[in-house]
Design a protein around this motif. Structure first.
Motif, PDB file in Angstrom:
ATOM      1  N   PHE A 169       0.840  -1.181   0.000  1.00 13.23           N
ATOM      2  CA  PHE A 169       0.000   0.000   0.000  1.00 13.23           C
ATOM      3  C   PHE A 169       0.881   1.238   0.000  1.00 13.23           C
ATOM      4  O   PHE A 169       1.968   1.246   0.575  1.00 13.23           O
ATOM      5  CB  PHE A 169      -0.878   0.031   1.264  1.00 13.23           C
ATOM      6  N   ALA A 170       0.417   2.293  -0.615  1.00 11.79           N
ATOM      7  CA  ALA A 170       1.140   3.554  -0.565  1.00 11.79           C
ATOM      8  C   ALA A 170       1.067   4.105   0.854  1.00 11.79           C
ATOM      9  O   ALA A 170       0.044   4.032   1.521  1.00 11.79           O
ATOM     10  CB  ALA A 170       0.531   4.549  -1.541  1.00 11.79           C
ATOM     11  N   ALA A 182       6.226  -2.356  15.161  1.00 18.67           N
ATOM     12  CA  ALA A 182       4.803  -2.359  14.823  1.00 18.67           C
ATOM     13  C   ALA A 182       4.436  -3.597  14.011  1.00 18.67           C
ATOM     14  O   ALA A 182       3.374  -4.203  14.231  1.00 18.67           O
ATOM     15  CB  ALA A 182       4.462  -1.095  14.034  1.00 18.67           C
ATOM     16  N   ILE A 183       5.304  -3.998  13.093  1.00 21.53           N
ATOM     17  CA  ILE A 183       5.043  -5.204  12.303  1.00 21.53           C
ATOM     18  C   ILE A 183       5.018  -6.430  13.206  1.00 21.53           C
ATOM     19  O   ILE A 183       4.164  -7.309  13.077  1.00 21.53           O
ATOM     20  CB  ILE A 183       6.089  -5.350  11.191  1.00 21.53           C
ATOM     21  N   GLY A 184       5.961  -6.488  14.154  1.00 19.89           N
ATOM     22  CA  GLY A 184       5.974  -7.610  15.093  1.00 19.89           C
ATOM     23  C   GLY A 184       4.701  -7.692  15.911  1.00 19.89           C
ATOM     24  O   GLY A 184       4.150  -8.778  16.134  1.00 19.89           O
ATOM     25  N   ARG A 227       6.351 -13.619   4.295  1.00 22.67           N
ATOM     26  CA  ARG A 227       7.204 -13.730   3.106  1.00 22.67           C
ATOM     27  C   ARG A 227       6.435 -13.354   1.846  1.00 22.67           C
ATOM     28  O   ARG A 227       6.947 -12.629   0.989  1.00 22.67           O
ATOM     29  CB  ARG A 227       7.737 -15.161   2.995  1.00 22.67           C
ATOM     30  N   GLU A 228       5.217 -13.836   1.712  1.00 16.93           N
ATOM     31  CA  GLU A 228       4.464 -13.640   0.475  1.00 16.93           C
ATOM     32  C   GLU A 228       3.719 -12.311   0.420  1.00 16.93           C
ATOM     33  O   GLU A 228       3.624 -11.705  -0.642  1.00 16.93           O
ATOM     34  CB  GLU A 228       3.468 -14.800   0.285  1.00 16.93           C
ATOM     35  N   ARG A 229       3.201 -11.841   1.544  1.00 16.71           N
ATOM     36  CA  ARG A 229       2.399 -10.615   1.545  1.00 16.71           C
ATOM     37  C   ARG A 229       3.221  -9.368   1.868  1.00 16.71           C
ATOM     38  O   ARG A 229       2.919  -8.285   1.372  1.00 16.71           O
ATOM     39  CB  ARG A 229       1.264 -10.731   2.557  1.00 16.71           C
ATOM     40  N   LEU A 230       4.231  -9.522   2.714  1.00 14.33           N
ATOM     41  CA  LEU A 230       4.990  -8.362   3.168  1.00 14.33           C
ATOM     42  C   LEU A 230       6.400  -8.306   2.599  1.00 14.33           C
ATOM     43  O   LEU A 230       7.070  -7.281   2.726  1.00 14.33           O
ATOM     44  CB  LEU A 230       5.071  -8.345   4.707  1.00 14.33           C
ATOM     45  N   GLY A 231       6.874  -9.407   2.006  1.00 14.74           N
ATOM     46  CA  GLY A 231       8.237  -9.435   1.482  1.00 14.74           C
ATOM     47  C   GLY A 231       9.286  -9.522   2.573  1.00 14.74           C
ATOM     48  O   GLY A 231      10.425  -9.098   2.385  1.00 14.74           O
ATOM     49  N   ILE A 232       8.916 -10.079   3.727  1.00 18.55           N
ATOM     50  CA  ILE A 232       9.833 -10.220   4.866  1.00 18.55           C
ATOM     51  C   ILE A 232      10.133 -11.702   5.059  1.00 18.55           C
ATOM     52  O   ILE A 232       9.229 -12.540   4.998  1.00 18.55           O
ATOM     53  CB  ILE A 232       9.202  -9.644   6.148  1.00 18.55           C
ATOM     54  N   ALA A 233      11.386 -12.033   5.284  1.00 15.98           N
ATOM     55  CA  ALA A 233      11.780 -13.432   5.465  1.00 15.98           C
ATOM     56  C   ALA A 233      10.978 -14.072   6.588  1.00 15.98           C
ATOM     57  O   ALA A 233      10.696 -13.439   7.615  1.00 15.98           O
ATOM     58  CB  ALA A 233      13.271 -13.526   5.760  1.00 15.98           C
ATOM     59  N   LEU A 280      -0.708  -4.212   8.296  1.00 20.55           N
ATOM     60  CA  LEU A 280       0.639  -4.765   8.140  1.00 20.55           C
ATOM     61  C   LEU A 280       1.235  -4.381   6.797  1.00 20.55           C
ATOM     62  O   LEU A 280       2.434  -4.090   6.691  1.00 20.55           O
ATOM     63  CB  LEU A 280       0.607  -6.283   8.305  1.00 20.55           C
ATOM     64  N   ARG A 281       0.433  -4.357   5.762  1.00 16.35           N
ATOM     65  CA  ARG A 281       0.951  -3.953   4.459  1.00 16.35           C
ATOM     66  C   ARG A 281       1.253  -2.451   4.432  1.00 16.35           C
ATOM     67  O   ARG A 281       2.171  -2.008   3.745  1.00 16.35           O
ATOM     68  CB  ARG A 281      -0.036  -4.363   3.369  1.00 16.35           C
TER      69      ARG A 281
END
Length: 564
Positions: free
Chosen positions: A8-9, A63-65, A90-96, A286-287
């Motif tokens: 999201f922007a 905040a993501i955590g 991994r798939e939605r946020l691009g985080i390992a 989260l996004r």
């Protein structure tokens, strides 16, 4: 076609924009400079930009955590179509996945320590300091440890907690690399052993653990010689942190780097109260946070690359880059090094940088592409990344690398040092059993042959239709983005509705996705397997699914993803 992980922007942050513009003025590569005074001033300039960006990035990670921890409660993440927060992130946020799980774990630990949690969320205490005092900051002692954490260093807090050598939570294990020559005659036996280990442990078990299983089985029967040798395969272990004394001296000498100036605390953004119990609103939040993280990432990577090139820590009174990252940035060195490595690749692969900037490639996909791409292949990999999930892209690239290593007559292993040590011990046992020295490839072959002899009869099964379908799907759950091993074959058209037992009506799923995702209606699948399936994840009444994926026929080489 938009990618399912597109962010999201986020509203523009004027202060961040100003820092990013200043960072962009620093060109790469830096000109060679021999004047120590000039280098010292350059290090201070980079630090003045890098430190506040790092603190802001750390606040977003908190905040993501928090959001991931909320999403892990009950069946919330399954209602979005994912079997766990690792796959979701991994798939939605691009985080390992491993990073996401650590973020959520820290959030859970902080919930039991409200005073520490408030200090971390407000930016008054860094995550590294919080992690140092978590073992003792409980009950009545919590407030005093928070007060101390505002003034002391991370190293000082670890000493006070009586655990100065406590491992960095981000550095769970030391890893090493190993390359072993393997002839064409030896490879079939090794491949069979690894495949059988995968069957025993699960298709999603990393190769390093499969090698560990082979060695464990061999050593259960063949003892290694008790001569203290055999370190030929293992990278030398890192020296015990002999820099602790140096760190202490530098901290005292610089008065905890007061000359660098105080970095203002950065408060962690918070999800809206309405999102706490609604997984779809949590996904939106989260996004949004992920978009904020991406905004900071570009400038952070550029500045961190400059700082390492300058060896800026030497001019600012830190013992090492690790010391600077921990105390000044509030981050783990491995996290910073990974971002630096990606930034270096982005300078060599500008089209990859552009794809990241446009949201066509996530951070985690960019890391995969940078590891495997060249000038001639990068655009093809970017296109492929937009057509498939991150986990599938990783599997494809690893398989391609395996073929290349096979052609070179080698086997490459990246593994924890304990696995490399186990492999070295098993090699010594193989040589003892043979009564002579054996090359590494032959040792590995004998270890694999022993495993096959023991386990092949035990794992023999009747070749049912379900087993054939699991083999067709490589043993993996076929829900897009799932990293789990498949355990069951699902009838796409239910037998109660006239569905057949033919292979084209069966698809491999993990138990969570089969019993909870599909049969509770959070996931829908239609079409014919293995290709031509339409997946809908995060299904709910009155709204579009969270993600929709259409697998392409073989000629399409993959799948097409779409998301809201």
């Amino acid at each position: 076609m938009s990618e399912a992980i597109a962010h999201f922007a986020s509203p523009s942050d004027p202060y961040l924009d100003a820092l990013a513009k200043a960072a962009a003025m620093l060109e790469w590569p830096l000109p060679r400079e021999r004047d120590e005074a000039v280098c010292a001033e350059a290090a201070r300039v980079v630090d003045r930009l890098l430190a506040p960006i790092a603190r802001g990035r750390g606040a977003v990670d908190i905040a993501i955590g928090e959001g991931l921890d909320l999403l892990s409660k009950g069946d919330r993440v399954l209602r979005l179509g994912y079997s766990g927060i690792g796959d979701y992130a991994r798939e939605r946020l691009g985080i390992a996945a491993s990073t996401a799980r650590k973020m959520a774990r820290l959030a859970r630990e902080l919930r039991d320590r409200p005073i520490v949690r408030l200090a971390v969320q407000s930016g008054e205490m860094s995550v590294r300091k919080a992690e140092a005092v978590l073992p003792v900051a409980r009950g009545d002692a919590e407030a005093s440890w928070v007060a101390r954490g505002r003034l002391d260093t991370v190293r000082g807090l670890k000493v006070a907690v009586k655990d100065p050598d406590a491992p960095d939570p981000e550095e769970d294990e030391e890893w090493g690399r190993l390359s072993i020559p393997l002839s064409a005659d030896e490879r079939p036996d090794v491949d069979e052993g690894l495949a059988l280990a995968g069957k025993a442990l699960g298709a999603n078990v990393p190769k390093a653990l499969r090698y560990g299983a082979l060695c464990d089985e061999f050593l259960s029967v063949h003892a290694a010689p008790d001569d203290g040798g055999g370190a030929d395969l293992v990278l030398s272990a890192p020296a015990n942190d002999g820099m602790e004394h140096v760190k202490e001296l530098l901290e005292k000498e610089s008065a905890q780097w007061a000359f660098l100036g105080q970095v203002d605390p950065v408060s962690a953004p918070a999800p809206s109260p309405d999102a706490e119990n609604d997984p779809w609103l949590l996904d939106e939040e989260l996004r949004r946070f992920s978009g904020m993280r991406s905004q900071r990432d570009a400038a952070f990577g550029h500045l961190a690359l400059h700082f390492r090139s300058l060896e800026g820590w030497r001019y600012l009174g830190f013992a090492s880059l690790e010391h600077y990252c921990c105390e000044r940035l509030g981050m783990g060195e491995r996290t910073v090094q990974q971002r630096i490595s990606l930034e270096r690749s982005l300078h060599d692969l500008p089209s990859l940088r552009q794809a990241m900037h446009e949201g066509r490639v996530s951070y985690e996909k960019a890391r995969l592409i940078a590891r495997h791409a060249s000038d001639t292949t990068v655009d093809t990999l970017i296109d492929r990344a937009g057509q498939t999930t991150c986990i599938e892209l990783r599997r494809e690239l690893e398989a391609k690398e395996e073929v290349q290593m096979c052609a070179q007559g080698k086997v490459k292993l990246v593994a924890p040092r304990r696995i490399l040590a186990l492999l070295s011990l098993a090699f010594r046992a193989a040589r003892k059993d043979a009564g002579r020295w054996l090359p590494p490839g032959e040792c590995l072959r004998r270890i694999a042959v022993h495993f096959v002899e023991v386990w092949k009869p035990l794992l023999a099964e009747r070749n049912t239709r379900q087993k054939q379908v699991l083999a067709r799907d490589r043993g993996f759950c076929q829900v897009p983005g799932c990293s789990r091993a498949a355990e069951q074959a699902h009838h796409i058209d239910y037998r109660s509705a006239g569905g057949t037992d033919e292979a084209e009506n069966l698809v491999s799923l993990c138990a969570a996705h089969h019993l909870h995702g599909v049969h509770l209606g959070y996931i829908r699948v239609r079409g014919k397997a293995p290709h031509g399936l339409r997946w809908q994840l995060g299904v709910r009444l009155g709204a579009a699914p969270l993600v929709e994926v259409v697998t392409a026929p073989p000629a399409g080489h993959g799948s097409r993803l779409a998301g809201p």
